[in-house]
Design an enzyme around this catalytic site. Structure first.
Site, PDB file in Angstrom:
ATOM      1  N   HIS A 133       0.844  -1.206   0.000  1.00 29.75           N
ATOM      2  CA  HIS A 133       0.000   0.000   0.000  1.00 29.75           C
ATOM      3  C   HIS A 133       0.877   1.254   0.000  1.00 29.75           C
ATOM      4  CE1 HIS A 133      -3.508   2.515   1.245  1.00 29.75           C
ATOM      5  NE2 HIS A 133      -2.546   3.217   1.850  1.00 29.75           N
ATOM      6  N   GLU A 134       1.898   1.282   0.843  1.00 28.45           N
ATOM      7  CA  GLU A 134       2.760   2.462   0.930  1.00 28.45           C
ATOM      8  C   GLU A 134       3.611   2.630  -0.321  1.00 28.45           C
ATOM      9  OE1 GLU A 134       2.187   4.657   3.005  1.00 28.45           O
ATOM     10  OE2 GLU A 134       0.812   3.432   4.180  1.00 28.45           O
ATOM     11  N   HIS A 137       1.679   4.288  -3.000  1.00 26.85           N
ATOM     12  CA  HIS A 137       1.691   5.747  -2.906  1.00 26.85           C
ATOM     13  C   HIS A 137       2.944   6.320  -3.562  1.00 26.85           C
ATOM     14  CE1 HIS A 137      -1.914   6.359  -0.665  1.00 26.85           C
ATOM     15  NE2 HIS A 137      -1.498   5.756   0.443  1.00 26.85           N
ATOM     16  N   GLU A 215      -6.383   6.594  -1.509  1.00 28.54           N
ATOM     17  CA  GLU A 215      -6.249   5.448  -0.609  1.00 28.54           C
ATOM     18  C   GLU A 215      -6.852   4.197  -1.245  1.00 28.54           C
ATOM     19  OE1 GLU A 215      -4.574   5.220   2.237  1.00 28.54           O
ATOM     20  OE2 GLU A 215      -3.946   7.295   1.961  1.00 28.54           O
TER      21      GLU A 215
END
Length: 310
Positions: A133-134, A137, A215
């Site tokens: 997930h990070e 980003h 997100e």
């Protein structure tokens, strides 16, 4: 670009109202609009080149090596290869809470930070989901978006505060010649006060609306990297029920984390000011990818305590 355009427009309007308190006519007040833009530009350049160091410092994140944290560094490395991005620097926050964030201006200058609690209480699949997930980003350039827009929204709050003080303390808003232009000027002052109150609110709403969509995109990109939605599902459920507060987080950095660390919103809350989508919504979007039934609050708690192999 649309978001930054909206923020610049708000900043220009605020700068005009500030200028009106210093000059003789509304036309001359337009001279202050470029000044507001210069303030935003200086702050943005500072954030672009030094914002990540400030965020890491405020968060008390310590850079670690593969010798110190072999599993974490290995997970970051393998997912960086999957995302086709340079391997970011890896940091650990010595805190029992479950959370993580990424920061930097681009994939070549990125950092990922995870808490000690995350390392101790998630299994490898769950850790992969959060790190994915990070890194999403990073790959999607959300880290640049967060740095620049965060500073621009902060500039709006700063100028709005100055404008509000000028309006309340009229002595700071005297025009040259000592005359305020009668009732017309008083009306503009009143409008300026309303703008000063609403501008930061509107800017934050626009920022949060876009942030929530990013997100969702990061969750989907994490699954694309790991080929495994189940690890991220379980990780999100565990983060949702985690009672530990993250002591180093604050309202300036809360939007960076995988879940909001400052205000422990009920995971089903869907308020306008939420920095993140509801965790139930995020999990249910992942479950729809694999045709699983959606879960409610009870199902979320059960998922958080499920056997990792189940």
């Amino acid at each position: 670009l649309l978001l930054m355009g909206a923020v610049v427009v708000i900043l220009a309007v605020l700068s005009w109202f500030v200028g009106f308190y210093f000059v003789s006519t509304p036309v001359e007040a337009f001279l202050f609009v470029p000044l507001g833009g210069m303030v935003a530009l200086v702050l943005s350049v500072g954030a672009f080149y030094g914002g990540d160091a400030m965020v890491l410092g405020v968060s008390r994140a310590r850079e670690v090596s593969e010798t110190e944290e072999p599993q974490l560094v290995n997970v970051v490395r393998e997912l960086s290869l999957a995302a086709n991005i340079p391997e970011p620097r890896v940091h650990v926050i010595e805190d029992r809470a479950l959370n993580a964030f990424a920061t930097g201006r681009d994939p070549e200058h990125a950092s990922v930070a995870v808490t000690r609690g995350l390392l101790e209480r998630l299994d490898r699949e769950e850790l992969q989901g959060v790190v994915g997930h990070e890194l999403a980003h990073v790959a999607n350039y959300d880290i640049r978006f967060s740095l620049l827009v965060g500073v621009l929204v902060g500039s709006i709050a700063l100028i709005a505060d100055i404008l509000a003080r000028m309006t309340i303390w009229g002595s700071l808003g005297r025009r040259r010649g000592g005359s305020r232009g009668g009732g017309g000027a008083a009306l503009i002052m009143a409008i300026g006060l309303v703008v000063a109150v609403l501008a930061p609110l509107f800017a934050r709403l626009v920022q949060m609306a876009v942030n929530r969509q990013r997100e969702f995109l990061a969750d989907a990109t994490s699954v694309e990297m790991t080929r495994n939605p189940y690890g991220l599902e379980r990780a999100l459920a565990k983060l949702a029920v985690d009672p530990e507060p993250l002591e180093v987080a604050n309202r300036a950095t809360q939007h960076l984390y995988v879940v909001n660390p400052v205000k422990k919103l009920d995971h089903s809350a869907r308020g306008l000011f939420s920095t993140h989508p509801a965790i139930e919504d995020r999990i249910n979007r992942l479950r729809r990818m694999t045709g699983q039934p959606e879960i409610d609050e009870a199902g979320l708690r059960q998922l958080a305590g499920a056997d990792p192999a189940g």
